[in-house]
Design an enzyme around this catalytic site. Structure first.
Site, short mmCIF file in Angstrom:
data_model
loop_
_atom_site.label_atom_id
_atom_site.label_comp_id
_atom_site.label_asym_id
_atom_site.label_seq_id
_atom_site.Cartn_x
_atom_site.Cartn_y
_atom_site.Cartn_z
N ARG A 104 7.95 -7.22 49.86
CA ARG A 104 6.64 -7.84 50.16
C ARG A 104 6.19 -8.75 49.01
NH1 ARG A 104 8.19 -5.53 53.98
NH2 ARG A 104 7.10 -4.02 55.28
N SER A 150 -1.18 -3.29 57.32
CA SER A 150 -1.19 -2.39 56.16
C SER A 150 -2.07 -2.98 55.07
CB SER A 150 0.22 -2.21 55.60
OG SER A 150 1.08 -1.79 56.61
N GLU A 182 -2.13 -5.14 49.73
CA GLU A 182 -1.20 -6.13 50.30
C GLU A 182 -2.01 -7.30 50.87
OE1 GLU A 182 2.34 -4.66 52.50
OE2 GLU A 182 1.59 -5.92 54.13
P1 FAD Z 1 -3.03 -15.70 56.59
O1 FAD Z 1 -3.65 -14.37 56.72
O2 FAD Z 1 -3.73 -16.84 57.21
O3 FAD Z 1 -2.76 -16.02 55.06
C1 FAD Z 1 -2.17 -15.07 54.21
C2 FAD Z 1 -1.97 -15.70 52.82
O4 FAD Z 1 -1.02 -16.76 52.90
C3 FAD Z 1 -3.24 -16.34 52.25
O5 FAD Z 1 -3.22 -16.17 50.86
C4 FAD Z 1 -3.09 -17.81 52.61
O6 FAD Z 1 -3.78 -18.67 51.71
C5 FAD Z 1 -1.60 -18.02 52.50
N1 FAD Z 1 -1.06 -19.02 53.43
C6 FAD Z 1 -1.11 -18.97 54.78
N2 FAD Z 1 -0.43 -20.01 55.30
C7 FAD Z 1 0.03 -20.74 54.24
C8 FAD Z 1 0.80 -21.94 54.12
N3 FAD Z 1 1.23 -22.62 55.18
N4 FAD Z 1 1.09 -22.39 52.86
C9 FAD Z 1 0.66 -21.72 51.76
N5 FAD Z 1 -0.08 -20.60 51.82
C10 FAD Z 1 -0.39 -20.11 53.05
N6 FAD Z 1 3.11 -8.01 57.66
C11 FAD Z 1 4.40 -7.62 57.45
O7 FAD Z 1 5.03 -8.04 56.48
N7 FAD Z 1 5.01 -6.75 58.31
C12 FAD Z 1 4.39 -6.25 59.40
O8 FAD Z 1 4.99 -5.50 60.15
C13 FAD Z 1 3.04 -6.63 59.63
N8 FAD Z 1 2.36 -6.12 60.68
C14 FAD Z 1 1.06 -6.46 60.88
C15 FAD Z 1 0.38 -5.89 61.96
C16 FAD Z 1 -0.95 -6.22 62.20
C17 FAD Z 1 -1.67 -5.60 63.37
C18 FAD Z 1 -1.61 -7.14 61.35
C19 FAD Z 1 -3.02 -7.54 61.63
C20 FAD Z 1 -0.95 -7.69 60.26
C21 FAD Z 1 0.40 -7.35 60.01
N9 FAD Z 1 1.12 -7.88 58.92
C22 FAD Z 1 2.42 -7.52 58.72
C23 FAD Z 1 0.46 -8.79 57.97
C24 FAD Z 1 0.45 -10.29 58.41
O9 FAD Z 1 0.61 -10.41 59.79
C25 FAD Z 1 1.53 -11.11 57.73
O10 FAD Z 1 1.37 -11.07 56.33
C26 FAD Z 1 1.54 -12.58 58.16
O11 FAD Z 1 2.67 -13.25 57.66
C27 FAD Z 1 0.27 -13.34 57.74
O12 FAD Z 1 0.30 -14.61 58.38
P2 FAD Z 1 -1.01 -15.45 58.61
O13 FAD Z 1 -0.59 -16.78 59.14
O14 FAD Z 1 -1.99 -14.71 59.41
O15 FAD Z 1 -1.52 -15.63 57.12
P1 NAP Z 2 6.99 4.19 59.64
O1 NAP Z 2 8.15 3.77 60.46
O2 NAP Z 2 6.16 5.35 60.07
O3 NAP Z 2 7.49 4.47 58.15
C1 NAP Z 2 6.57 4.77 57.09
C2 NAP Z 2 7.00 4.04 55.86
O4 NAP Z 2 8.24 4.58 55.41
C3 NAP Z 2 7.24 2.60 56.20
O5 NAP Z 2 6.22 1.87 55.64
C4 NAP Z 2 8.63 2.27 55.69
O6 NAP Z 2 8.63 1.34 54.64
C5 NAP Z 2 9.21 3.57 55.21
N1 NAP Z 2 10.44 3.86 55.99
C6 NAP Z 2 10.52 4.49 57.19
N2 NAP Z 2 11.81 4.60 57.58
C7 NAP Z 2 12.54 4.00 56.61
C8 NAP Z 2 13.94 3.77 56.45
N3 NAP Z 2 14.83 4.19 57.37
N4 NAP Z 2 14.33 3.12 55.35
C9 NAP Z 2 13.46 2.69 54.42
N5 NAP Z 2 12.11 2.86 54.53
C10 NAP Z 2 11.67 3.53 55.60
O7 NAP Z 2 6.00 2.92 59.38
P2 NAP Z 2 4.94 2.22 60.36
O8 NAP Z 2 3.65 2.22 59.70
O9 NAP Z 2 5.08 2.73 61.76
O10 NAP Z 2 5.48 0.73 60.32
C11 NAP Z 2 6.73 0.40 60.90
C12 NAP Z 2 7.29 -0.85 60.23
O11 NAP Z 2 6.41 -1.95 60.45
C13 NAP Z 2 7.45 -0.70 58.73
O12 NAP Z 2 8.60 -1.37 58.32
C14 NAP Z 2 6.20 -1.37 58.17
O13 NAP Z 2 6.43 -1.96 56.90
C15 NAP Z 2 5.93 -2.44 59.22
N6 NAP Z 2 4.49 -2.70 59.32
C16 NAP Z 2 3.94 -3.46 58.35
C17 NAP Z 2 2.59 -3.77 58.39
C18 NAP Z 2 1.98 -4.68 57.36
O14 NAP Z 2 0.87 -5.13 57.55
N7 NAP Z 2 2.69 -4.96 56.28
C19 NAP Z 2 1.80 -3.28 59.42
C20 NAP Z 2 2.39 -2.47 60.36
C21 NAP Z 2 3.74 -2.18 60.32
P3 NAP Z 2 8.60 -0.24 54.84
O15 NAP Z 2 7.17 -0.58 54.98
O16 NAP Z 2 9.21 -0.73 53.59
O17 NAP Z 2 9.42 -0.60 56.04
#
Ligand code: FAD
Ligand code: NAP
Length: 337
Positions: free
Chosen positions: A162, A237, A333
């Site tokens: 991340r 998250s 995050e």
């Molecule tokens: P924004 O929220 O609009 O911006 C985020 C940041 O990036 C800000 O600092 C902004 O200034 C910057 N930015 C945006 N666009 C640009 C650009 N073109 N150039 C330079 N800077 C820029 N994230 C994960 O990694 N894994 C997940 O599984 C995941 N699941 C999610 C589930 C839900 C329900 C929600 C609400 C969010 C989740 N996220 C997850 C977080 C999010 O969706 C990601 O981080 C996504 O990439 C953000 O994109 P955005 O366009 O909405 O960015």
């Molecule tokens: P989950 O599957 O219940 O797992 C809990 C945490 O344990 C996860 O965050 C994941 O880390 C880690 N994990 C589980 N199984 C793993 C494996 N086999 N190897 C290594 N790490 C493992 O998590 P969840 O909340 O339902 O989310 C599912 C996936 O979607 C995850 O990968 C999570 O990162 C992603 N997610 C991200 C966001 C966001 O906003 N960033 C929001 C929702 C879901 P990792 O996070 O490193 O995968």
């Protein structure tokens, strides 16, 4: 056209209120250049907005908000791979759907992540064992100072868990204009190592899944487990899963033997932040209009009329409780504006 006193409430997925002094939606690189130039001339701070799914607004912004809505994509098909160059304003999930429909493998595990393509490299979006760094060839940028366009290769993006150069030395210095991804046409690398995805496939008696099967499984699991931001405001998250020394894990395991942990490197492990938050009694916690989600406490939610300040206060409470119980400092995050 620059809009003044723009209400941003509906432009982030937390749906908390805030007003931007200036706002402009751009659909081409030339428009983006002009807006950046205006911000420079007026000495206004520039904030870049994508889909707003990783931002918490905590106050009105004395800034010019540039909303990156540059659409479009180029395809270069080779024998075993396809190179897609996708503009920053394309919705990430529609790109994933396009790839699965066209049998392009590599990002199917990243289905249903909200937001735009431009933000995806910033935190190296990841889910279910795959991250964008696995398929990313290069990122094309506009330097906010010189307005020059240049390209970084995958290794130059310095991707981590991340994490990337865009959160570090290039934070606030560039606009990502497009992202190039190298995807497989055949012999796809199928990853269903995460328990939830494996169980979902098992439920449908799928033993040798295709990319479309993995995509459908991820969509089902996410729809079941995560709140839909259109219904309940959230930004996914709120905290990163902490990476801690193995020695600290061993200490914690004496009191909490069931804590989930995953290998990170030889000295460190990644632990589930959701477990930490649940075990300080904050799963499903609610304080007025904000709280933690009942199924996934790592997701902070706005029940409708919450403010960014209230969400931030809740985040600080969680950080303090986790620190005093586990000795771990959770890192946010979500970007706090
Ligand atoms: P924004 O929220 O609009 O911006 C985020 C940041 O990036 C800000 O600092 C902004 O200034 C910057 N930015 C945006 N666009 C640009 C650009 N073109 N150039 C330079 N800077 C820029 N994230 C994960 O990694 N894994 C997940 O599984 C995941 N699941 C999610 C589930 C839900 C329900 C929600 C609400 C969010 C989740 N996220 C997850 C977080 C999010 O969706 C990601 O981080 C996504 O990439 C953000 O994109 P955005 O366009 O909405 O960015
Ligand atoms: P989950 O599957 O219940 O797992 C809990 C945490 O344990 C996860 O965050 C994941 O880390 C880690 N994990 C589980 N199984 C793993 C494996 N086999 N190897 C290594 N790490 C493992 O998590 P969840 O909340 O339902 O989310 C599912 C996936 O979607 C995850 O990968 C999570 O990162 C992603 N997610 C991200 C966001 C966001 O906003 N960033 C929001 C929702 C879901 P990792 O996070 O490193 O995968």
């Amino acid at each position: 056209m620059i809009e003044h006193h723009k209400d941003l409430t509906s432009l982030t997925t937390f749906h908390v209120p805030a007003v931007a002094e200036q706002y402009c939606k751009v659909t081409t690189i030339d428009e983006a250049r002009s807006v950046i130039q205006i911000a420079k001339e007026q000495k206004k701070s520039l904030k870049i907005l994508g889909g707003g799914s990783n931002i918490l607004l905590t106050k009105d912004l004395n800034s010019l908000v540039l909303h990156t809505c540059i659409d479009g994509m180029k395809t270069e098909v080779n024998t075993s791979t396809t190179l897609l160059t996708v503009n920053a304003g394309v919705e990430w999930h529609s790109l994933v759907s396009y790839c699965v429909e066209n049998s392009l493998g590599g990002i199917e595990n990243l289905a249903l992540i909200p937001g735009f393509v431009g933000a995806a490299p910033i935190q190296n979006i990841g889910a279910y064992g795959v991250e964008i760094a696995d398929v990313l060839e290069s990122v094309t940028l506009l330097d906010l100072n010189t307005l020059e366009q240049y390209t970084l290769s995958n290794s130059e993006c310095k991707f981590g868990y991340r994490d990337s150069i865009f959160k570090r030395s290039l934070a606030g210095k560039v606009l990502i204009v497009s992202v190039s991804l190298l995807l497989t046409n055949t012999n796809h690398k199928i990853n269903y190592s995460y328990k939830d995805v494996a169980l979902e496939l098992e439920l449908h008696s799928i033993n040798t899944p295709t990319i479309a099967d993995v995509f459908s499984a991820v969509v089902s699991v996410r729809k079941r487990k995560l709140p839909d931001p259109n219904v309940l405001g959230n930004a996914g998250s709120f905290f990163k899963n902490p990476v801690i020394p193995k020695t600290l894990l061993e200490e914690i395991q004496r009191q909490f033997p069931t804590i989930p942990s995953y290998k990170y490197d030889d000295e460190n492990v990644k632990v589930a932040a959701a477990f930490l938050i649940e075990n300080v009694g904050m799963k499903g916690y609610r304080s007025n209009e904000v709280g933690t989600h009942i199924h996934q406490p790592l997701v902070l939610v706005n029940y409708g009329n919450g403010t960014g300040g209230e969400v931030l206060e809740l985040a600080h409470t969680i950080i303090e409780k986790v620190k005093s119980t586990f000795g771990i400092t959770l890192q946010t995050e979500v970007n706090i504006w």
